[in-house]
Design an enzyme around this catalytic site. Structure first.
Site, mmCIF file in Angstrom:
data_model
loop_
_atom_site.group_PDB
_atom_site.id
_atom_site.type_symbol
_atom_site.label_atom_id
_atom_site.label_comp_id
_atom_site.label_asym_id
_atom_site.label_seq_id
_atom_site.Cartn_x
_atom_site.Cartn_y
_atom_site.Cartn_z
ATOM 1 C CG HIS A 63 -1.833 -1.156 1.280
ATOM 2 N ND1 HIS A 63 -3.012 -1.190 0.577
ATOM 3 C CD2 HIS A 63 -1.752 -2.341 1.935
ATOM 4 C CE1 HIS A 63 -3.622 -2.341 0.800
ATOM 5 N NE2 HIS A 63 -2.876 -3.061 1.615
ATOM 6 N NE ARG A 109 25.294 -22.652 8.432
ATOM 7 C CZ ARG A 109 25.207 -23.758 7.713
ATOM 8 N NH1 ARG A 109 25.947 -23.919 6.624
ATOM 9 N NH2 ARG A 109 24.390 -24.743 8.058
ATOM 10 C CB ILE A 117 12.439 -6.614 3.535
ATOM 11 C CG1 ILE A 117 13.851 -6.420 4.078
ATOM 12 C CG2 ILE A 117 11.443 -6.828 4.660
ATOM 13 C CD1 ILE A 117 14.032 -5.148 4.884
ATOM 14 N NE ARG A 118 18.000 -4.677 2.327
ATOM 15 C CZ ARG A 118 17.824 -4.618 3.638
ATOM 16 N NH1 ARG A 118 17.723 -5.721 4.332
ATOM 17 N NH2 ARG A 118 17.760 -3.457 4.252
ATOM 18 C CE LYS A 140 20.424 -7.117 8.384
ATOM 19 N NZ LYS A 140 21.069 -6.340 9.420
ATOM 20 N N GLY A 160 8.713 -22.021 9.314
ATOM 21 C CA GLY A 160 7.427 -21.572 9.827
ATOM 22 C C GLY A 160 7.394 -20.088 10.163
#
Length: 196
Positions: A114, A182, A164-165, A179, A141
Site C-alpha cells: 500500500h 552463511r 524484505i530483500r 539476512k 514456519g
C-alpha cells in the site's frame, strides 16, 4: 481474467473498489472455502478444486488446508511442492515457486503493498510486485515474504524471518529483516546431529 493482466508491477491500481477484482476475489473465496472444508479422504475433489484455482501446477504437489489467496490464477508452482497449513499468498502479481520447494506452517507470501501516504491508501489503491522462489528452497514456519522478493535456489529461510530483500542461492538466511547467515556447504550434506 484480463483485469489481472492489466495490473502493472509496481504501479498503483484500485484493489479495494474495482468491481471486476472484487468479483474475482469473491469467486476465489468460494473455491477456497470449498477446498478448505473438504474431507481429507476426498483427495480427487481437493485436487480438482485447487487445480481450478492455480495459474499452473504439476501433478505432484500438496497444499495442506487451510490455504488462502486473493486470486489463485497468479500462482505458479513447480513439481514436488509441499505447503503446510495456513499458507497465505496475496497474488495481485505473479508468484512463481520452483520445483522441490517446502513451505512450513503459517507462511505469508505477499505481492501486495500500500502507499505510505494516507490519502492514496484510503482511496483503496495498492501496488503489486512479483515474488519468485527458486528450486529446492525450504521456507521455515512463520516467514513473511514481501512484494518484489526473489529467493535463490537451494536456500533455506529460517523460521520467523521477514524477507524484505532478495536472497541469493545456496545460503541460510534468517532474521527481521532477513539476512544471509552463511553459505550452504559440503559439510551440510554430512551432518547427522542437528541439536544445538
Amino acid at each position: 481474467m484480463g483485469v489481472l493482466e492489466n495490473i502493472v508491477p509496481g504501479e498503483l491500481y484500485d484493489a479495494n473498489y474495482d468491481p471486476d477484482l472484487l468479483k474475482i476475489r469473491k469467486e476465489t473465496k468460494i473455491k477456497l472455502h470449498e477446498y478448505n472444508t473438504l474431507s481429507p479422504a476426498d483427495e480427487n475433489k481437493k485436487s480438482q478444486v485447487i487445480r481450478e484455482l492455480l495459474g499452473s501446477c504439476t501433478d505432484n504437489f500438496i497444499i495442506e488446508p487451510p490455504f488462502y489467496c486473493d486470486y489463485g490464477s497468479n500462482i505458479y508452482i513447480g513439481d514436488n511442492f509441499y505447503a503446510n497449513h495456513n499458507l497465505v499468498i496475496l497474488d495481485g502479481a505473479k508468484v512463481v515457486i520452483g520445483d522441490n520447494v517446502f513451505i512450513a506452517p503459517n507462511v505469508g507470501i505477499y505481492t501486495a503493498g500500500h502507499p505510505i501516504d494516507v490519502e492514496r491508501r484510503l482511496q483503496g489503491l495498492e501496488y503489486a510486485m512479483p515474488v519468485t522462489i527458486g528450486d529446492n528452497v525450504w521456507i521455515g514456519g512463520g516467514v513473511s515474504i514481501i512484494p518484489g522478493v526473489n529467493i535463490g535456489k537451494n536456500s533455506v529461510i529460517a523460521a520467523g524471518s521477514v524477507v524484505i530483500r532478495d536472497i541469493p542461492e545456496n545460503v541460510v538466511a534468517a532474521g527481521n529483516p532477513c539476512k544471509v547467515i552463511r553459505k550452504i556447504t559440503e559439510k551440510d550434506s554430512t551432518t547427522t546431529n542437528y541439536r544445538k
